[in-house]
Design an enzyme around this catalytic site. Structure first.
Site, PDB file in Angstrom:
ATOM      1  N   GLU B 165       0.903  -1.222  -0.139  1.00 14.04           N
ATOM      2  CA  GLU B 165       0.023  -0.054  -0.103  1.00 14.04           C
ATOM      3  C   GLU B 165       0.948   1.115   0.085  1.00 14.04           C
ATOM      4  O   GLU B 165       1.880   1.196   0.844  1.00 14.04           O
ATOM      5  CB  GLU B 165      -0.831   0.115   1.263  1.00 14.04           C
ATOM      6  N   GLU B 170      -2.606  11.133   3.354  1.00 15.27           N
ATOM      7  CA  GLU B 170      -3.505  10.736   4.442  1.00 15.27           C
ATOM      8  C   GLU B 170      -3.558  12.140   5.093  1.00 15.27           C
ATOM      9  O   GLU B 170      -2.776  12.667   5.556  1.00 15.27           O
ATOM     10  CB  GLU B 170      -3.378   9.714   5.173  1.00 15.27           C
TER      11      GLU B 170
END
Lengths: 468, 288
Positions: B165, B170
């Site tokens: 990932e 974020e």
């Protein structure tokens, strides 16, 4: 030209004069014309008073002028801080503004910031900027109940709309004191690095009027209503919201129908006709949460003028008598849907109630009605079918309102007398004189509240206890 | 609040001394001097292969974007106790005025208290290496968790975290100036991901658009924001096998609550919208 936004009537006159002078010289405006601005210095107190700053304690209000000093021992940075010795209860309070002799241009900043600590954890009643005698505190900003700890921490008081602050003198003010026996007092507050800053992280403005509520009120020609609950909320760089109380001049107020109601820059609404008008506001391009929908039914005749001599009266709400006690007309009972407002019509105050299920008039101090025999109330309603109950509550020696939450009945040392208003004339005042008998016949020396149940819409005036 | 101490917690020792853009350039120089490749700049890949500009109003292009619906395969908030139910309704995902709007709403829906959307290009656009970037204005508030990220395209055969990932962006709504870029893989997933935070000085991510991107090649992923390269992750940095030499697909979503960000509180305003101006992908080409 960017200076055009500053036009008001007087500069326009001046400009006209200038134009005629220029015409005489057959010369055009230069593109480079710019008004001079005040200094953009944002410093308030770093290690000493910034340029032109002075200390103005609120002596007339009872503030202790000796409470402030410059401290060179306890500092966050540099070699001095502002120190305030908060007196114990009964010895005055800390209250002062720090203003400059020359105006400052604060349009380039987004917040007043400072470091603060206290000798014990404390809550500062009011702190902010924008106190100015010349402008009637036109751009005052206040953070209420600011909590400070015993460690130096940075605090941010945002600017609601910086473009308004082209010539400020009131750079910092505070009021803190013990307001009752047992309230915090007798401790020390320090401030350091007090200055206006451009943080860049003051964001997400959410202005509000009427504390964000959408109110509906009955009104009449001649009603004057002041818009309250004026706030601006920002999300600060630490992700926490900061709400500040702000002066009305930060807002642009609007009435949806100027033939029914007008509103001025101080947020004062004047009802001038019949019909509906919605009062709203905008701050720096953001629509404020909250509004007031007025329904004006034309002219309201005044309630009958009381004739009892003052000596026989203990008044709660009447323009004819001095109040025996101040009262809270919006106690905010949980589950209450009531909207209460005190309006002034042609100089006479009335209390209007909309959508009442239950509310109360809570006396700040209890009323001793031992020698009195009646409660007088004048009531005005505008539609058929209005009925509501009044409960005259004696709160007993312990001075506390004690109610069984399931039955609504008084418990402990409380007693009440209940009376239902019926047969109310529509579009006219109906007067009631309620005997202080029943459960309070022998206990009416600690009257603490009038509870109002039902309605839902009515207007009250001339609420007073009396004897014949 | 004490911004100084917050900064000190997050900024790496090198960046502690630096506060301005001028200093950022100094950081670049520091990075440059650490790298074997002296030619390194913020971005160098220019062969544009995907340009999603969101120019047509309505639902996003179905030839590029698919949706995850619901609360995750195990109904547990996608493994993170997230609180939202993802839908593909226009209320949660739509294109207007050249911008993709992903909107989180507070509403009772299919047993959840919030709705939102997650878009993904799985089986529609997958690529190994290259430059992946999006221009986004982020939402804000406690418990708001937007992301622009990638998963290994072999995830069905090779379950997470083995699939790998890459989190290009974020962000926690309660930290409006802080971006987090990470990689997850076997031995370094979840709370042990290889991460770095970037602080936007004197600004925040919810008041304007910013570009979030990576340049990814054999044995490196470079992370950048706008014109600032703030991190490089190589096989030396990860505490497990390097799983980034295969195709990945793109995801964009706006989560509410969950272990990473905590629940919304009374101050959190809804709806919250993440605005995406564009998503662009450039091919990887051999070093010049």
């Amino acid at each position: 030209m960017k200076n055009s936004r500053y036009f008001n009537l007087r500069p326009v006159t001046v400009i006209c004069l200038l134009v005629s002078v220029f015409l005489g010289c057959e010369r055009d405006f230069s593109d480079d014309v710019e008004f001079a601005t005040f200094p953009t210095n944002g410093d308030v107190f770093l290690d000493t008073f910034s340029a032109g700053l002075d200390y103005f304690p609120f002596v007339d209000a009872g503030a202790d002028p000796e409470a402030f000093s410059v401290d060179t021992d306890e500092v966050f940075e540099g070699d001095a801080s502002m120190r305030f010795d908060v007196p114990a209860f009964g010895n005055g309070f800390v209250g002062a503004t720090f203003n400059t002799t020359s105006n400052r241009n604060l349009t380039g900043f987004d917040a007043l910031t400072f470091y603060a600590k206290a000798s014990q954890a404390a809550t500062i009643n009011s702190i902010g900027y924008g106190i100015s005698g010349e402008t009637n505190n036109k751009f005052q900003v206040t953070a209420n109940n600011l909590s400070v700890s015993t460690r130096w921490e940075k605090y941010v008081i945002p600017i609601p709309d910086a473009k308004r602050l082209i010539g400020e003198t009131g750079l910092f003010w505070l009021a803190e004191g013990a307001s009752f026996e047992g309230d915090e007092g007798g401790y020390v507050l320090w401030f350091d690095e007090v200055k206006f800053e451009k943080l860049g992280t003051v964001a997400q403005p959410r202005p509000a009027i009427f504390s964000g509520e959408e109110l509906e009120e009955q009104a009449f020609i001649g009603s004057n209503i002041t818009i309250t609950g004026l706030t601006q909320t920002f999300n600060l760089g630490n992700g926490v919201d900061q709400t500040i109380s702000i002066a009305p001049s930060y807002f642009n107020f609007e009435s949806s129908d100027n033939s029914v109601a007008t509103v001025n820059e101080l947020g004062q609404v004047s009802v001038i006709g019949s019909g509906k008008a919605n009062i709203t506001a905008i701050l720096a391009g953001v629509k404020a949460k909250g509004s007031l929908e007025l329904t004006s039914t034309g002219t309201l005749q005044a309630a009958p003028v009381p004739t009892k001599p003052q000596a026989n009266v203990k008044s709660i709400f009447s323009d004819s008598y001095a109040n025996d006690t101040e009262s809270n007309f919006s106690p905010g009972f949980g589950g209450s849907t009531t909207q209460t407002s005190i309006a002034t019509i042609n100089g006479n105050s009335i209390a209007t109630y909309s959508n009442n299920n239950f509310t109360g008039i809570i006396f700040d101090n209890t009323v001793d009605a031992s020698g009195l025999t009646f409660l007088h109330v004048d009531i005005y309603v505008q539609q058929a079918g209005i009925e509501f109950e009044i409960q005259i509550r004696d709160v007993g020696a312990n001075q506390m309102i004690e109610t069984d939450v399931n039955t609504g009945l008084p418990i402990g040392d409380d007693r009440d007398r209940r009376f239902t208003f019926t047969g109310l004339g529509i579009g006219q005042w109906t007067s009631f004189d309620i005997p202080l008998d029943g459960d309070i016949a022998a206990q009416k020396n600690n009257l603490g509240a009038l509870i109002l149940v039902g309605g839902p819409d009515f207007i009250l005036d001339n609420i007073y206890f009396y004897k014949e | 609040m004490n911004m100084k101490s917050i900064n000190a917690l997050i900024i790496s020792p090198i960046r502690l001394k630096c506060r301005s853009m001028v200093c950022m350039l100094t950081i670049l120089i520091v990075f440059l001097s650490c790298e074997t490749d002296d030619e390194q700049t913020v971005t160098r890949l220019t062969d544009l292969v995907l340009s999603e500009e969101f120019d047509s109003d309505g639902a996003p292009n179905s030839e590029l974007w698919d949706y995850d619906i619901g609360r995750g395969p195990n109904g547990d908030g996608w493994g993170n106790q997230e609180l939202q139910y993802y839908t593909d309704r226009a209320e949660n995902v739509t294109v207007q005025n050249g911008v993709l709007l992903i909107t989180a709403r507070q509403e009772a829906f299919e047993g959840a208290q919030y709705t939102s959307a997650r878009l993904l290009t799985k089986d529609l656009f997958e690529q190994r290496y290259g430059r992946f970037e999006a221009r986004i204005r982020l939402p804000w508030g406690q418990g708001i968790w937007p992301a622009f990220w990638m998963l290994g395209a072999d995830i069905d055969e090779n379950p997470w975290p083995a699939a790998g990932e890459i989190d290009i962006m974020e962000y926690r709504g309660q930290d409006p100036s802080v971006l987090i870029g990470s990689v997850h893989g076997p031995g370094y997933s979840g709370g042990n991901a290889i991460s770095k935070e970037f602080i936007l000085e004197n600004d925040r991510f919810d008041t304007g658009f910013h570009i979030f991107g990576i340049e990814w090649g054999p044995e490196y992923v470079n992370f950048y924001v706008d014109d600032v390269l703030y991190n490089q992750i190589t096989p030396e940095d990860v505490t497990g096998p390097w799983v980034f030499d295969k195709p990945f697909y793109i995801l964009m979503n706006l989560a509410v609550g969950g272990t990473f960000v905590g629940s919304p509180n009374a101050e959190t305003e809804f709806p919250q919208t993440m605005l995406v101006d564009y998503v662009r992908v450039y091919n990887y080409t051999e070093p010049f």
